[in-house]
Design a protein around this motif. Structure first.
Motif, mmCIF file in Angstrom:
data_model
loop_
_atom_site.group_PDB
_atom_site.id
_atom_site.type_symbol
_atom_site.label_atom_id
_atom_site.label_comp_id
_atom_site.label_asym_id
_atom_site.label_seq_id
_atom_site.Cartn_x
_atom_site.Cartn_y
_atom_site.Cartn_z
ATOM 1 N N GLY A 168 31.203 -31.839 17.858
ATOM 2 C CA GLY A 168 30.396 -32.649 18.757
ATOM 3 C C GLY A 168 29.650 -31.851 19.804
ATOM 4 N N PHE A 169 30.008 -30.564 19.985
ATOM 5 C CA PHE A 169 29.360 -29.719 20.982
ATOM 6 C C PHE A 169 28.311 -28.798 20.366
ATOM 7 C CE2 PHE A 169 33.003 -31.148 23.289
ATOM 8 C CZ PHE A 169 32.678 -31.069 24.633
ATOM 9 N N ARG A 170 28.127 -28.864 19.075
ATOM 10 C CA ARG A 170 27.172 -27.977 18.425
ATOM 11 C C ARG A 170 25.775 -28.588 18.446
ATOM 12 N NH1 ARG A 170 31.125 -27.348 13.192
ATOM 13 N NH2 ARG A 170 32.934 -26.561 14.358
ATOM 14 N N THR A 171 24.803 -27.726 18.421
ATOM 15 C CA THR A 171 23.416 -28.192 18.402
ATOM 16 C C THR A 171 22.570 -27.184 17.642
ATOM 17 O OG1 THR A 171 21.616 -28.989 19.799
ATOM 18 C CG2 THR A 171 22.770 -27.042 20.549
ATOM 19 N N GLY A 172 21.405 -27.615 17.218
ATOM 20 C CA GLY A 172 20.464 -26.724 16.557
ATOM 21 C C GLY A 172 19.287 -26.441 17.471
ATOM 22 N N PHE A 173 18.492 -25.454 17.097
ATOM 23 C CA PHE A 173 17.313 -25.148 17.897
ATOM 24 C C PHE A 173 16.262 -24.463 17.042
ATOM 25 C CE2 PHE A 173 20.146 -21.488 18.366
ATOM 26 C CZ PHE A 173 19.311 -20.424 18.081
ATOM 27 N N VAL A 208 6.681 -15.631 12.741
ATOM 28 C CA VAL A 208 8.068 -16.012 12.466
ATOM 29 C C VAL A 208 8.452 -17.268 13.249
ATOM 30 C CG1 VAL A 208 10.491 -15.296 12.533
ATOM 31 C CG2 VAL A 208 8.693 -13.603 12.051
ATOM 32 N N ILE A 209 9.044 -18.206 12.554
ATOM 33 C CA ILE A 209 9.713 -19.339 13.188
ATOM 34 C C ILE A 209 11.207 -19.110 13.019
ATOM 35 C CG2 ILE A 209 10.070 -21.826 13.192
ATOM 36 C CD1 ILE A 209 7.308 -22.108 11.988
ATOM 37 N N TYR A 210 11.920 -19.123 14.128
ATOM 38 C CA TYR A 210 13.343 -18.798 14.116
ATOM 39 C C TYR A 210 14.149 -20.066 14.365
ATOM 40 C CZ TYR A 210 17.689 -16.380 15.501
ATOM 41 O OH TYR A 210 18.997 -15.942 15.597
ATOM 42 N N ILE A 211 15.073 -20.363 13.466
ATOM 43 C CA ILE A 211 15.945 -21.521 13.651
ATOM 44 C C ILE A 211 17.393 -21.058 13.614
ATOM 45 C CG2 ILE A 211 14.303 -23.158 12.668
ATOM 46 C CD1 ILE A 211 15.928 -23.158 10.121
ATOM 47 N N GLY A 212 18.220 -21.749 14.328
ATOM 48 C CA GLY A 212 19.625 -21.381 14.365
ATOM 49 C C GLY A 212 20.466 -22.509 14.901
ATOM 50 N N SER A 213 21.749 -22.232 15.037
ATOM 51 C CA SER A 213 22.671 -23.201 15.610
ATOM 52 C C SER A 213 23.341 -22.566 16.810
ATOM 53 C CB SER A 213 23.724 -23.629 14.576
ATOM 54 O OG SER A 213 24.470 -22.507 14.124
ATOM 55 N N PHE A 214 23.679 -23.389 17.780
ATOM 56 C CA PHE A 214 24.355 -22.902 18.967
ATOM 57 C C PHE A 214 25.690 -23.618 19.107
ATOM 58 C CE2 PHE A 214 25.444 -23.307 23.467
ATOM 59 C CZ PHE A 214 25.528 -21.961 23.803
ATOM 60 N N TYR A 226 -0.823 -10.995 4.666
ATOM 61 C CA TYR A 226 -1.184 -12.083 3.745
ATOM 62 C C TYR A 226 -1.137 -13.467 4.401
ATOM 63 C CZ TYR A 226 -1.135 -8.767 -0.117
ATOM 64 O OH TYR A 226 -1.421 -7.712 -0.965
ATOM 65 N N GLY A 227 -0.728 -13.547 5.645
ATOM 66 C CA GLY A 227 -0.832 -14.802 6.388
ATOM 67 C C GLY A 227 0.194 -15.859 6.056
ATOM 68 N N PHE A 228 1.359 -15.488 5.569
ATOM 69 C CA PHE A 228 2.375 -16.506 5.294
ATOM 70 C C PHE A 228 3.395 -16.566 6.431
ATOM 71 C CE2 PHE A 228 3.945 -12.686 3.011
ATOM 72 C CZ PHE A 228 5.224 -12.549 3.562
ATOM 73 N N VAL A 229 3.979 -17.751 6.600
ATOM 74 C CA VAL A 229 4.976 -17.998 7.639
ATOM 75 C C VAL A 229 6.334 -17.483 7.177
ATOM 76 C CG1 VAL A 229 6.120 -19.777 9.024
ATOM 77 C CG2 VAL A 229 3.737 -20.089 8.305
ATOM 78 N N ILE A 230 7.060 -16.850 8.067
ATOM 79 C CA ILE A 230 8.454 -16.495 7.799
ATOM 80 C C ILE A 230 9.338 -17.489 8.539
ATOM 81 C CG2 ILE A 230 10.289 -14.799 8.119
ATOM 82 C CD1 ILE A 230 8.265 -12.598 7.823
ATOM 83 N N LEU A 231 10.118 -18.244 7.800
ATOM 84 C CA LEU A 231 11.081 -19.175 8.389
ATOM 85 C C LEU A 231 12.448 -18.505 8.345
ATOM 86 C CD1 LEU A 231 11.750 -21.909 9.603
ATOM 87 C CD2 LEU A 231 11.934 -22.840 7.284
ATOM 88 N N GLU A 232 12.894 -18.035 9.492
ATOM 89 C CA GLU A 232 14.134 -17.264 9.589
ATOM 90 C C GLU A 232 15.282 -18.177 10.028
ATOM 91 O OE1 GLU A 232 15.827 -13.160 11.680
ATOM 92 O OE2 GLU A 232 13.978 -14.078 12.416
ATOM 93 N N ASP A 233 16.251 -18.332 9.147
ATOM 94 C CA ASP A 233 17.405 -19.198 9.394
ATOM 95 C C ASP A 233 18.612 -18.316 9.707
ATOM 96 O OD1 ASP A 233 19.500 -20.952 9.379
ATOM 97 O OD2 ASP A 233 19.109 -21.797 7.397
ATOM 98 N N ASP A 234 19.029 -18.320 10.956
ATOM 99 C CA ASP A 234 20.166 -17.501 11.395
ATOM 100 C C ASP A 234 21.369 -18.413 11.610
ATOM 101 O OD1 ASP A 234 20.774 -14.874 11.622
ATOM 102 O OD2 ASP A 234 19.680 -14.531 13.473
ATOM 103 N N TYR A 235 21.896 -18.945 10.515
ATOM 104 C CA TYR A 235 22.877 -20.019 10.589
ATOM 105 C C TYR A 235 24.238 -19.587 11.130
ATOM 106 C CZ TYR A 235 24.687 -18.064 6.219
ATOM 107 O OH TYR A 235 25.215 -17.235 5.262
ATOM 108 N N ASP A 236 24.589 -18.283 11.053
ATOM 109 C CA ASP A 236 25.910 -17.881 11.561
ATOM 110 C C ASP A 236 25.855 -16.551 12.309
ATOM 111 O OD1 ASP A 236 25.565 -16.118 9.499
ATOM 112 O OD2 ASP A 236 27.508 -16.477 8.553
#
Length: 495
Positions: free
Chosen positions: A345-350, A332-338, A300-310
């Protein structure tokens, strides 16, 4: 025009004799401020330097320096045998000076003089309290972080001469060194077959979702989310003007058949998921449903925004790999935190995405975060390279697993008859559903009186649901026992 000696200079000029700013510059700046705000109109005659020094109790040489500074900046002119006057356009009629109030020039305007569009959608939902104990939605315990050791990595990076030149440059693309190591780390730990060209480094999950929304969503688009979803993400979607539809969730995550039925009826632009541990219920999306959603997205052509927060926090078994690891069609667009287990202060997103979309995302990041934090990224890259991240995560996971198990025991002991819950396989929070109707807002207020703060963002109460999300990661054993004791005592009082 009023006499220059009658102007109450002391009412709007204050001198801080302990300030590093010289006294003459303090006075000059405040006089300029008074001119700009109309307290000293154009054409006003200033007192002589002797009289001025007496009014402010300063040395005459300081007064001379003040007038010289005003003249150098073009605010006053000195006319022979006449005095010093404020320069400005000629006025046909004398301008009346504004009424002076004590320290009136020190006050910044409380409101704008113009209208603007305000947004209730973006009102800050977070609350703060001075209570000794605080329930949160699942954040790590900063006391477990080895701040000294982490700081040494950063200090070492900063001291190297080869890195110091970076301080003079903008670099919103981030550290290539960090992206190289992060891409390998994500490949090994999460099965993402990516290179550094598929990575965008951001400040947080919310920034990542904002960038994605700005590029991919338009007003009127339809976005699917879980029947209960992360409120901050919903706020971003609402501000974008999209239509948000909630999909039901069960013990295996989002129900795919409901998504399919919606797709048959209308055009769907995006599906937002937290499949590793659904927020807020903590259930994991089953492997079978993941594959079904990937097929459905392509059909169906929809975007999957996958949030892997933990994703970093898992205990009993290896977690199911992200949807993005099995995506062969670029849906799929994959987002998360590192570094979520590290000091804040050492955390970042991607963001992980195909290269053509990544090129567009970098344009947006260049606007909202042009400078970036390349030195911190290099430090994180070295922590990956030297195995520090894996060593620390392994150590902290053991502690968090012990805390999870003890928290479950306390809940069963004190609230077993009142709530139902499943011990989460990962993450730092429990999902509690009440067996009896309880006024959660009243429970929160009562607990606050006993030094336990429960933010409203953790409370989920509708006609058919009374539930809460409670984090355990920030408590040690004694704090857990005390907070659950307060919680249970006040819950029973409401029954």
């Amino acid at each position: 025009m009023d006499s220059p000696v009658k102007i109450p200079y002391q009412s709007f000029i204050e001198i801080d004799r302990n300030s590093e700013t010289s006294i003459y510059m303090q006075i000059a700046n405040q006089l300029i401020n008074a001119i700009q705000r109309g307290f000293l109109p154009y054409g006003t005659k200033l007192p002589g330097t002797r009289a001025f020094s007496e009014v402010l109790n300063i040395h005459r040489n300081t007064a001379v320096a003040v007038y010289d500074e005003l003249s150098a900046q073009g605010w006053v002119e000195s006319l022979p045998n006449k005095g010093t006057f404020i320069i400005g356009e000629h006025q046909e009629k004398p301008v009346q000076m504004k009424y002076f109030e004590k320290n009136s020039l020190q006050n910044y305007p409380r409101v704008t003089g113009f209208s603007f569009k305000s947004s209730n959608i973006l009102d800050n939902p977070f609350e703060h309290s001075d209570c000794e104990y605080v329930f949160n939605d699942g954040v790590p315990d900063i006391r477990l972080t080895q701040i000294g050791q982490h700081s040494r990595f950063y200090s070492s990076i900063l001291k190297r001469k080869s890195n110091q030149k970076m301080l003079g440059h903008y670099n919103h693309d981030g550290s290539e060194f960090f992206k190289e190591h992060l891409s390998r780390y994500l490949n090994l730990s999460r099965g993402l077959p990516i290179s550094k060209n598929n990575l965008l480094i951001t400040r947080s999950t919310e920034m990542s979702i904002y960038i994605v929304s700005e590029i991919l969503l338009s007003e009127g688009d339809t976005v699917l989310v879980g029947a209960l979803s992360y409120f901050s993400v919903n706020m971003i979607f609402q501000k974008k003007g999209v239509n948000i539809l909630s999909m039901p969730i069960d013990e295996e995550g989002i129900i795919v058949e409901n998504v399919r039925e919606i797709c048959k009826k209308r055009k769907i632009r995006m599906l937002y998921l937290t499949p590793h541990h659904h927020y807020p219920t903590t259930v994991a999306l089953s492997a079978q449903r993941r594959l079904e959603l990937l097929d459905l997205s392509y059909e169906y052509g929809f975007v999957i925004l996958e949030d892997d927060y933990d994703y970093e926090f898992h205990y009993d078994k290896s977690p199911i790999l992200p949807l993005a690891s099995a995506d062969t069609n670029g849906m799929v667009i994959y987002i998360g935190s590192f570094g979520k287990s590290l000091a804040p202060g050492f955390r970042t997103g991607f963001i992980v995405a195909p290269e053509n979309l990544m090129a567009e995302m970098r344009k947006y990041l260049g606007i909202i975060d042009r400078q970036g934090d390349i030195l911190m990224e290099k430090a994180l890259g070295e922590m990956i390279e030297e195995g520090e991240i894996n060593r620390y995560l392994k150590k902290s996971l053991k502690v968090y697993q012990e805390r999870r198990d003890y928290f479950a025991e306390l809940l069963e002991e004190h609230l077993g008859a009142l709530v139902q819950f499943q011990k989460p396989s990962g993450g730092l929070a429990f999902w509690l559903e009440w067996n009896v109707p309880v006024n959660l807002m009243q429970l929160s207020r009562n607990c606050a009186k006993d030094n336990l703060f429960i933010p409203k963002t953790l409370l989920y109460q509708t006609k058919n649901l009374t539930a809460m999300r409670i984090g355990f990661g920030n408590f040690n054993a004694d704090e857990m026992k005390r907070s659950i004791g307060i919680f249970a005592k006040n819950a029973r009082r409401l029954l």
